[in-house]
Design a protein around this motif. Structure first.
Motif, PDB file in Angstrom:
ATOM      1  N   ALA A 105       0.869  -1.180   0.000  1.00 12.33           N
ATOM      2  CA  ALA A 105       0.000   0.000   0.000  1.00 12.33           C
ATOM      3  C   ALA A 105       0.909   1.234   0.000  1.00 12.33           C
ATOM      4  CB  ALA A 105      -0.942  -0.011   1.194  1.00 12.33           C
ATOM      5  N   TYR A 106       0.348   2.407   0.325  1.00 11.91           N
ATOM      6  CA  TYR A 106       1.100   3.647   0.156  1.00 11.91           C
ATOM      7  C   TYR A 106       0.856   4.616   1.309  1.00 11.91           C
ATOM      8  CZ  TYR A 106       0.907   1.645  -4.511  1.00 11.91           C
ATOM      9  OH  TYR A 106       0.980   0.781  -5.566  1.00 11.91           O
ATOM     10  N   HIS A 107       1.729   5.617   1.404  1.00 15.27           N
ATOM     11  CA  HIS A 107       1.522   6.715   2.345  1.00 15.27           C
ATOM     12  C   HIS A 107       2.098   8.000   1.758  1.00 15.27           C
ATOM     13  CE1 HIS A 107       5.648   5.406   3.501  1.00 15.27           C
ATOM     14  NE2 HIS A 107       5.838   6.690   3.759  1.00 15.27           N
ATOM     15  N   VAL A 108       1.536   9.127   2.183  1.00 16.63           N
ATOM     16  CA  VAL A 108       2.000  10.435   1.734  1.00 16.63           C
ATOM     17  C   VAL A 108       1.655  11.451   2.817  1.00 16.63           C
ATOM     18  CG1 VAL A 108      -0.166  10.934   0.517  1.00 16.63           C
ATOM     19  CG2 VAL A 108       1.928  12.123  -0.158  1.00 16.63           C
ATOM     20  N   GLY A 109       2.494  12.470   2.967  1.00 13.96           N
ATOM     21  CA  GLY A 109       2.202  13.461   3.997  1.00 13.96           C
ATOM     22  C   GLY A 109       3.322  14.461   4.183  1.00 13.96           C
ATOM     23  N   GLY A 110       3.328  15.097   5.356  1.00 17.47           N
ATOM     24  CA  GLY A 110       4.320  16.111   5.660  1.00 17.47           C
ATOM     25  C   GLY A 110       4.963  15.865   7.014  1.00 17.47           C
ATOM     26  N   PHE A 111       6.112  16.507   7.243  1.00 18.24           N
ATOM     27  CA  PHE A 111       6.833  16.315   8.500  1.00 18.24           C
ATOM     28  C   PHE A 111       7.549  17.599   8.901  1.00 18.24           C
ATOM     29  CE2 PHE A 111       9.834  15.292   5.138  1.00 18.24           C
ATOM     30  CZ  PHE A 111      11.011  15.897   5.546  1.00 18.24           C
ATOM     31  N   LEU A 112       7.889  17.661  10.181  1.00 21.49           N
ATOM     32  CA  LEU A 112       8.721  18.726  10.725  1.00 21.49           C
ATOM     33  C   LEU A 112       9.936  18.098  11.395  1.00 21.49           C
ATOM     34  CD1 LEU A 112       6.161  21.142  12.456  1.00 21.49           C
ATOM     35  CD2 LEU A 112       7.507  21.623  10.410  1.00 21.49           C
ATOM     36  N   GLU A 113      11.097  18.645  11.159  1.00 26.21           N
ATOM     37  CA  GLU A 113      12.305  18.266  11.885  1.00 26.21           C
ATOM     38  C   GLU A 113      12.633  19.402  12.847  1.00 26.21           C
ATOM     39  OE1 GLU A 113      14.409  15.618   8.337  1.00 26.21           O
ATOM     40  OE2 GLU A 113      15.201  17.601   8.849  1.00 26.21           O
ATOM     41  N   ILE A 114      12.521  19.120  14.133  1.00 27.05           N
ATOM     42  CA  ILE A 114      12.718  20.145  15.158  1.00 27.05           C
ATOM     43  C   ILE A 114      13.889  19.720  16.041  1.00 27.05           C
ATOM     44  CG2 ILE A 114      11.633  21.413  17.046  1.00 27.05           C
ATOM     45  CD1 ILE A 114       8.916  20.671  15.824  1.00 27.05           C
ATOM     46  N   ASP A 115      14.993  20.429  15.955  1.00 23.71           N
ATOM     47  CA  ASP A 115      16.202  20.083  16.700  1.00 23.71           C
ATOM     48  C   ASP A 115      16.332  20.934  17.961  1.00 23.71           C
ATOM     49  OD1 ASP A 115      17.000  18.141  14.898  1.00 23.71           O
ATOM     50  OD2 ASP A 115      18.095  19.567  13.649  1.00 23.71           O
ATOM     51  N   PHE A 116      16.595  20.248  19.092  1.00 30.09           N
ATOM     52  CA  PHE A 116      16.880  20.946  20.344  1.00 30.09           C
ATOM     53  C   PHE A 116      18.365  21.300  20.434  1.00 30.09           C
ATOM     54  CE2 PHE A 116      13.279  18.092  21.760  1.00 30.09           C
ATOM     55  CZ  PHE A 116      12.323  19.063  21.573  1.00 30.09           C
ATOM     56  N   ASN A 117      19.195  20.405  19.903  1.00 29.80           N
ATOM     57  CA  ASN A 117      20.637  20.624  19.831  1.00 29.80           C
ATOM     58  C   ASN A 117      21.169  19.780  18.673  1.00 29.80           C
ATOM     59  OD1 ASN A 117      20.996  17.911  20.917  1.00 29.80           O
ATOM     60  ND2 ASN A 117      20.533  18.805  22.927  1.00 29.80           N
ATOM     61  N   LYS A 118      22.471  19.574  18.609  1.00 26.34           N
ATOM     62  CA  LYS A 118      23.047  18.842  17.486  1.00 26.34           C
ATOM     63  C   LYS A 118      22.693  17.355  17.496  1.00 26.34           C
ATOM     64  CE  LYS A 118      27.007  21.902  16.735  1.00 26.34           C
ATOM     65  NZ  LYS A 118      28.495  21.992  16.668  1.00 26.34           N
ATOM     66  N   LYS A 119      22.317  16.826  18.658  1.00 25.67           N
ATOM     67  CA  LYS A 119      22.043  15.395  18.780  1.00 25.67           C
ATOM     68  C   LYS A 119      20.558  15.059  18.855  1.00 25.67           C
ATOM     69  CE  LYS A 119      26.070  13.279  18.805  1.00 25.67           C
ATOM     70  NZ  LYS A 119      26.386  12.190  17.840  1.00 25.67           N
ATOM     71  N   TRP A 120      19.780  15.853  19.585  1.00 20.34           N
ATOM     72  CA  TRP A 120      18.413  15.470  19.913  1.00 20.34           C
ATOM     73  C   TRP A 120      17.383  16.416  19.309  1.00 20.34           C
ATOM     74  CZ3 TRP A 120      17.678  10.836  22.112  1.00 20.34           C
ATOM     75  CH2 TRP A 120      18.750  10.265  22.812  1.00 20.34           C
ATOM     76  N   GLY A 121      16.235  15.847  18.986  1.00 18.68           N
ATOM     77  CA  GLY A 121      15.117  16.626  18.478  1.00 18.68           C
ATOM     78  C   GLY A 121      13.880  15.750  18.381  1.00 18.68           C
ATOM     79  N   ILE A 122      12.819  16.276  17.804  1.00 21.47           N
ATOM     80  CA  ILE A 122      11.623  15.476  17.557  1.00 21.47           C
ATOM     81  C   ILE A 122      11.192  15.669  16.107  1.00 21.47           C
ATOM     82  CG2 ILE A 122      10.829  15.665  19.949  1.00 21.47           C
ATOM     83  CD1 ILE A 122       8.570  17.459  18.841  1.00 21.47           C
ATOM     84  N   GLN A 123      10.371  14.730  15.636  1.00 16.27           N
ATOM     85  CA  GLN A 123       9.894  14.766  14.254  1.00 16.27           C
ATOM     86  C   GLN A 123       8.404  14.414  14.217  1.00 16.27           C
ATOM     87  OE1 GLN A 123      12.571  13.222  11.245  1.00 16.27           O
ATOM     88  NE2 GLN A 123      10.862  12.328  10.105  1.00 16.27           N
ATOM     89  N   PRO A 124       7.525  15.397  14.376  1.00 11.01           N
ATOM     90  CA  PRO A 124       6.085  15.142  14.226  1.00 11.01           C
ATOM     91  C   PRO A 124       5.708  15.085  12.749  1.00 11.01           C
ATOM     92  CG  PRO A 124       6.459  17.426  14.823  1.00 11.01           C
ATOM     93  CD  PRO A 124       7.807  16.771  14.810  1.00 11.01           C
ATOM     94  N   GLU A 125       4.740  14.238  12.435  1.00 17.13           N
ATOM     95  CA  GLU A 125       4.315  14.061  11.048  1.00 17.13           C
ATOM     96  C   GLU A 125       2.792  13.939  10.977  1.00 17.13           C
ATOM     97  OE1 GLU A 125       8.271  11.386   9.856  1.00 17.13           O
ATOM     98  OE2 GLU A 125       6.251  10.600   9.508  1.00 17.13           O
ATOM     99  N   VAL A 126       2.245  14.232   9.817  1.00 18.01           N
ATOM    100  CA  VAL A 126       0.837  13.961   9.510  1.00 18.01           C
ATOM    101  C   VAL A 126       0.813  13.230   8.175  1.00 18.01           C
ATOM    102  CG1 VAL A 126      -1.431  14.923   9.023  1.00 18.01           C
ATOM    103  CG2 VAL A 126      -0.003  15.980  10.762  1.00 18.01           C
ATOM    104  N   LEU A 127       0.288  11.998   8.176  1.00 17.37           N
ATOM    105  CA  LEU A 127       0.337  11.154   6.988  1.00 17.37           C
ATOM    106  C   LEU A 127      -1.036  10.588   6.654  1.00 17.37           C
ATOM    107  CD1 LEU A 127       3.432   8.959   7.975  1.00 17.37           C
ATOM    108  CD2 LEU A 127       3.476  11.026   6.578  1.00 17.37           C
ATOM    109  N   TRP A 128      -1.328  10.509   5.359  1.00 16.70           N
ATOM    110  CA  TRP A 128      -2.395   9.628   4.890  1.00 16.70           C
ATOM    111  C   TRP A 128      -1.722   8.295   4.612  1.00 16.70           C
ATOM    112  CZ3 TRP A 128      -2.612   6.893   0.298  1.00 16.70           C
ATOM    113  CH2 TRP A 128      -3.800   6.187   0.075  1.00 16.70           C
ATOM    114  N   SER A 129      -2.190   7.243   5.280  1.00 14.33           N
ATOM    115  CA  SER A 129      -1.526   5.949   5.188  1.00 14.33           C
ATOM    116  C   SER A 129      -2.561   4.851   4.976  1.00 14.33           C
ATOM    117  CB  SER A 129      -0.724   5.676   6.467  1.00 14.33           C
ATOM    118  OG  SER A 129      -0.013   4.462   6.372  1.00 14.33           O
ATOM    119  N   GLN A 130      -2.286   3.995   4.010  1.00  7.80           N
ATOM    120  CA  GLN A 130      -3.227   2.931   3.665  1.00  7.80           C
ATOM    121  C   GLN A 130      -2.729   1.579   4.167  1.00  7.80           C
ATOM    122  OE1 GLN A 130      -3.873   1.301  -0.529  1.00  7.80           O
ATOM    123  NE2 GLN A 130      -5.709   2.564  -0.302  1.00  7.80           N
ATOM    124  N   THR A 131      -3.646   0.798   4.722  1.00  7.55           N
ATOM    125  CA  THR A 131      -3.370  -0.572   5.137  1.00  7.55           C
ATOM    126  C   THR A 131      -4.148  -1.519   4.231  1.00  7.55           C
ATOM    127  OG1 THR A 131      -2.937  -0.050   7.458  1.00  7.55           O
ATOM    128  CG2 THR A 131      -3.679  -2.271   6.970  1.00  7.55           C
TER     129      THR A 131
END
Length: 221
Positions: free
Chosen positions: A73-99
């Motif tokens: 199946a397939y998926h498509v969407g958008g993401f954010l790369e949010i860095d707190f420092n050079k090593k750590w961060g978070i990556q929230p996403e919103v996807l349309w995803s098919q099973t």
């Protein structure tokens, strides 16, 4: 007998309306949590990058009712790369995803519930998936991801069971683990999603959980 029939019909309508209200409330809560999380961490972040992604899903629904193999199946969407420092961060996403999956013992286990007019073997479910992933930059081009994923079922096949009943729950919760290669604006990623929630909305005869391998490409803007 007419008043009894009217009462039963109205009672069923109330139950169905209650389910829809719960699903709508869950959607609003998840989207609100996602928005608050993004806003909160963005205020503390050192760098924020926006991107889009597309890829394939190799997925199955575990349980005796469905095929044990993985389907495409397939998926498509958008993401954010949010860095707190050079090593750590978070990556929230919103996807349309098919099973996608196929029936196995479904017709046998739920012989009294299935709709005899629906003989299709394949089943497809569309989810609005919201992963909130921890980012760890190993070094060089490699980033590791780990975190929860919330899923909202967007479509519900009302022809699978008799009387238009729902076979699958309106929401899903899973854990995600994977890695990503970063080449300037290009992202190449792979991850494994394992469902932690039983999505069977019929009964407890068979436990259904989503399992999914995702492979894809992303572009950072």
């Amino acid at each position: 007998m007419r008043p009894v029939r009217v009462y039963i019909w109205k009672f069923g309508t109330v139950i169905e309306t209650g389910k829809k209200n719960k699903i709508n409330l869950m959607k609003k809560v998840l989207l609100a949590v996602f928005a608050v999380t993004v806003i909160t961490v963005s205020l503390q972040a050192q760098g924020i990058r926006l991107g889009a992604k597309v890829g394939t899903n190799l997925n199955k629904i575990s349980g005796q009712s469905f095929s044990d193999g993985f389907d495409l199946a397939y998926h498509v969407g958008g993401f954010l790369e949010i860095d707190f420092n050079k090593k750590w961060g978070i990556q929230p996403e919103v996807l349309w995803s098919q099973t996608a999956t196929k029936r196995s013992s479904f017709n046998t286990i739920y012989a009294s519930e299935i709709n005899p007019l629906n003989n299709g073997e394949k089943i497809k479910l569309d989810y609005l998936s919201i992963p909130i992933l921890l980012r760890y930059n190993v070094g060089g081009i490699l980033t590791l991801n780990l975190g929860p994923q919330f899923g909202i079922l967007l479509n519900q096949d009302k022809t699978l069971l008799q009387n238009g009943e729902s076979a699958f729950k309106g929401g899903d919760f899973s854990m995600v683990a994977g890695g990503q290669l970063n080449f300037k604006v290009l992202r190449i990623y792979g991850r494994f999603n394992i469902g932690l929630q039983n999505i069977n909305d019929i009964d407890n005869k068979d436990k259904w959980t989503n399992q999914q391998i995702q492979l894809g490409l992303g572009l950072r803007f």
